[in-house]
Design a protein around this motif. Structure first.
Motif, PDB file in Angstrom:
ATOM      1  N   LYS A  57       0.807  -1.217   0.000  1.00  0.00           N
ATOM      2  CA  LYS A  57       0.000   0.000   0.000  1.00  0.00           C
ATOM      3  C   LYS A  57       0.839   1.267   0.000  1.00  0.00           C
ATOM      4  O   LYS A  57       0.303   2.361  -0.114  1.00  0.00           O
ATOM      5  CB  LYS A  57      -0.959  -0.008   1.193  1.00  0.00           C
ATOM      6  CG  LYS A  57      -2.018  -1.093   1.053  1.00  0.00           C
ATOM      7  CD  LYS A  57      -3.037  -1.032   2.134  1.00  0.00           C
ATOM      8  CE  LYS A  57      -4.104  -2.086   1.896  1.00  0.00           C
ATOM      9  NZ  LYS A  57      -5.184  -1.979   2.868  1.00  0.00           N
ATOM     10  N   GLU A 101      -4.698   7.242  -1.866  1.00  0.00           N
ATOM     11  CA  GLU A 101      -5.636   7.787  -0.891  1.00  0.00           C
ATOM     12  C   GLU A 101      -6.791   6.839  -0.600  1.00  0.00           C
ATOM     13  O   GLU A 101      -7.363   6.867   0.482  1.00  0.00           O
ATOM     14  CB  GLU A 101      -6.173   9.146  -1.345  1.00  0.00           C
ATOM     15  CG  GLU A 101      -5.121  10.228  -1.268  1.00  0.00           C
ATOM     16  CD  GLU A 101      -5.669  11.606  -1.620  1.00  0.00           C
ATOM     17  OE1 GLU A 101      -6.785  11.691  -2.192  1.00  0.00           O
ATOM     18  OE2 GLU A 101      -4.988  12.577  -1.313  1.00  0.00           O
ATOM     19  N   ASP A 102      -7.118   5.966  -1.562  1.00  0.00           N
ATOM     20  CA  ASP A 102      -8.220   5.020  -1.343  1.00  0.00           C
ATOM     21  C   ASP A 102      -7.774   3.759  -0.597  1.00  0.00           C
ATOM     22  O   ASP A 102      -8.582   2.863  -0.363  1.00  0.00           O
ATOM     23  CB  ASP A 102      -8.908   4.668  -2.649  1.00  0.00           C
ATOM     24  CG  ASP A 102      -8.014   3.862  -3.601  1.00  0.00           C
ATOM     25  OD1 ASP A 102      -6.872   3.490  -3.232  1.00  0.00           O
ATOM     26  OD2 ASP A 102      -8.468   3.596  -4.730  1.00  0.00           O
ATOM     27  N   GLY A 103      -6.501   3.705  -0.230  1.00  0.00           N
ATOM     28  CA  GLY A 103      -5.996   2.563   0.528  1.00  0.00           C
ATOM     29  C   GLY A 103      -5.656   1.339  -0.306  1.00  0.00           C
ATOM     30  O   GLY A 103      -5.293   0.304   0.235  1.00  0.00           O
TER      31      GLY A 103
END
Length: 108
Positions: A57, A101-103
């Motif tokens: 990630k 940002e969305d993981g």
């Protein structure tokens, strides 16, 4: 697969004339082998690493010798990486981390 470049900013047959960077290349599926730019570093810098976190990630890169270009001086820097503060208007090597940002997984 990740490809990190060192020296692509060179002109002629040894380089592309662009900034160095980090590229993602899928190794399976329909997009297999398709080179995709993931990030670039400042002019004159080398993109070292990368280190992908165990959960995929985040990716860490070392930005080495940013702004190291012929003719660049302390008074006339080619880059102000990593910041533009008046107290430090000169480039410095740094480590950067990039994440979605969305993981989600980086590079996908």
């Amino acid at each position: 697969m990740w490809i990190s470049t060192d020296g692509t900013a060179l002109a002629g047959p040894q380089g592309t004339g662009t900034n160095d960077g980090l590229f993602a290349v899928p190794t399976t599926g329909r997009e297999r082998g398709r080179l995709a730019a993931f990030l670039t570093v400042p002019r004159g810098a080398e993109c070292s690493g990368p280190l992908v976190s165990p959960d995929a990630k985040s990716v860490f890169v070392a930005v080495q010798h940013p702004g190291e270009l012929t003719g660049s001086t302390v008074d006339t820097p080619a880059s102000t990486w990593p910041d533009r503060r008046a107290a430090r208007p000169f480039p410095r090597p740094s480590v950067a981390v990039v994440f979605r940002e969305d993981g989600g997984r980086v590079g996908s």
